[in-house]
Design a protein around this motif. Structure first.
Motif, mmCIF file in Angstrom:
data_model
loop_
_atom_site.group_PDB
_atom_site.id
_atom_site.type_symbol
_atom_site.label_atom_id
_atom_site.label_comp_id
_atom_site.label_asym_id
_atom_site.label_seq_id
_atom_site.Cartn_x
_atom_site.Cartn_y
_atom_site.Cartn_z
ATOM 1 N N UNK A 1 0.832 -1.211 0.000
ATOM 2 C CA UNK A 1 0.000 0.000 0.000
ATOM 3 C C UNK A 1 0.863 1.256 0.000
ATOM 4 N N UNK A 2 1.967 1.190 0.733
ATOM 5 C CA UNK A 2 2.900 2.342 0.759
ATOM 6 C C UNK A 2 3.442 2.623 -0.649
ATOM 7 N N UNK A 28 2.133 1.716 -3.517
ATOM 8 C CA UNK A 28 1.049 2.175 -4.412
ATOM 9 C C UNK A 28 0.733 3.655 -4.173
ATOM 10 N N UNK A 29 0.638 4.035 -2.894
ATOM 11 C CA UNK A 29 0.315 5.434 -2.573
ATOM 12 C C UNK A 29 1.446 6.362 -3.023
ATOM 13 N N UNK A 30 2.681 5.917 -2.784
ATOM 14 C CA UNK A 30 3.832 6.733 -3.193
ATOM 15 C C UNK A 30 3.844 6.917 -4.715
ATOM 16 N N UNK A 68 1.279 6.820 -6.737
ATOM 17 C CA UNK A 68 0.166 7.693 -7.146
ATOM 18 C C UNK A 68 0.479 9.165 -6.846
ATOM 19 N N UNK A 69 1.148 9.390 -5.700
ATOM 20 C CA UNK A 69 1.411 10.779 -5.301
ATOM 21 C C UNK A 69 2.673 11.345 -5.967
ATOM 22 N N UNK A 122 2.052 13.971 -8.546
ATOM 23 C CA UNK A 122 1.315 15.166 -8.075
ATOM 24 C C UNK A 122 2.260 16.286 -7.672
ATOM 25 N N UNK A 131 -6.899 3.904 -1.566
ATOM 26 C CA UNK A 131 -5.690 3.436 -0.859
ATOM 27 C C UNK A 131 -5.672 4.019 0.559
ATOM 28 N N UNK A 154 2.559 5.189 7.653
ATOM 29 C CA UNK A 154 2.514 5.485 6.201
ATOM 30 C C UNK A 154 1.648 6.717 5.939
ATOM 31 N N UNK A 201 3.300 9.907 4.196
ATOM 32 C CA UNK A 201 2.910 10.252 2.817
ATOM 33 C C UNK A 201 1.675 11.158 2.735
#
Lengths: 153, 120
Positions: free
Chosen positions: A142-143, A145-147, A149-150, A153, B9, B24, B28
């Motif tokens: 998840x980390x 994936x989020x990283x 996606x961001x 940005x 997410x 996390x 983030x």
């Protein structure tokens, strides 16, 4: 000059009225004789010849001639029906072909558009990013994936 | 950025049982320059209603109720007010009022505590 008594004059008037009425009745009878159904259209009595068949003269022809004519009529009817059916089928066939071609063209156009917009293979798994599925993944995944996606940005 | 993916997410991390998910989200989510992401992160962390998650949202300057964006701060406060069990949040707010070094953070915590007291 003859003297007219009131009684005589009234009798004469009644007789005249009677004669007139009788004459009127006979006229009506004559009219209704030509109009057996007694049908009137906008005040005009419809004459009997409206209901008469146009082919009255055919009755005078021989039986052989009538049968022949009937057969001819039947064959004409059959032919016209057949032609009508052929036309109907051909129009249905044309419609089906046109519909199929339209669907094919639309599909091709949509596919091309999707390819142009995305420029990447189309993702076929709509539940890949559903919350319930993501919950089953590890925090590390998840980390990442989020990283990812961001990152843009 | 795909907003729907990011939202899902963050929501998944909020519902995750692992404590690492808080870390996390803190690293983030709360540090993201996008207001919408910080807003979603605040919601997710407060909904967890754990000591660590609430502490991030209440004590840190520039995060949660102390966020520079009024929209994000108000969203965090609304989530705190919507909590069913406010015990842990009130305890952290009390500690912040008494022990925090920054006066600004203390004042914010005091205001939020007053709001929570009125709402409950």
């Amino acid at each position: 000059m003859q003297k007219i008594s009131p009684l005589r004059s009234s009798i004469e008037a009644f007789n005249k009225f009677k004669a007139l009425r009788a004459g009127k009745n006979t006229n009506d009878e004559q009219k209704t004789q030509t109009n057996p159904f007694g049908i009137a259209f906008k005040g005009t009595v419809i004459q009997m010849d409206v209901f008469e068949k146009t082919n009255n003269g055919d009755n005078t022809t021989s039986t052989h001639g009538t049968i022949k004519e009937k057969l001819q009529n039947a064959s004409k009817l059959l032919t016209s029906t057949w032609v009508g059916t052929i036309n109907k089928f051909s129009s249905v066939k044309n419609n089906v072909i046109a519909f199929g071609n339209k669907i094919k063209d639309n599909t091709v156009a949509t596919y091309k558009k999707v390819q142009e917009i995305a420029n990447t293979p189309v993702e076929l798994n709509p539940f890949k990013y559903s919350v319930s599925r993501l919950q089953t993944l590890s925090t590390g995944e998840l980390r990442t994936m989020l990283a990812n996606e961001l990152q843009g940005a | 950025m795909n907003t729907r993916k990011v939202k899902n997410i963050i929501e998944a991390l909020g519902k995750h049982k692992d404590d690492e998910s808080i870390q996390i989200l803190n690293e983030l989510g709360t540090n993201c320059p996008i207001d919408e992401v910080r807003e979603l992160t605040s919601k997710a962390l407060i909904k967890k209603n754990t000591h660590n998650a609430l502490e991030i949202m209440i004590v840190n300057k520039g995060k949660g109720i102390n966020d520079l964006s009024a929209r994000v701060a108000m969203c965090a406060i609304n989530e705190l007010l919507a909590l069913k069990d406010k015990t842990e949040a009130l305890k952290i707010l009390e500690d912040t009022i008494n022990l925090h070094s920054e006066k600004e953070v203390q004042d914010t915590a005091r205001s939020v505590k007053a709001l929570m007291s009125f709402s409950s």
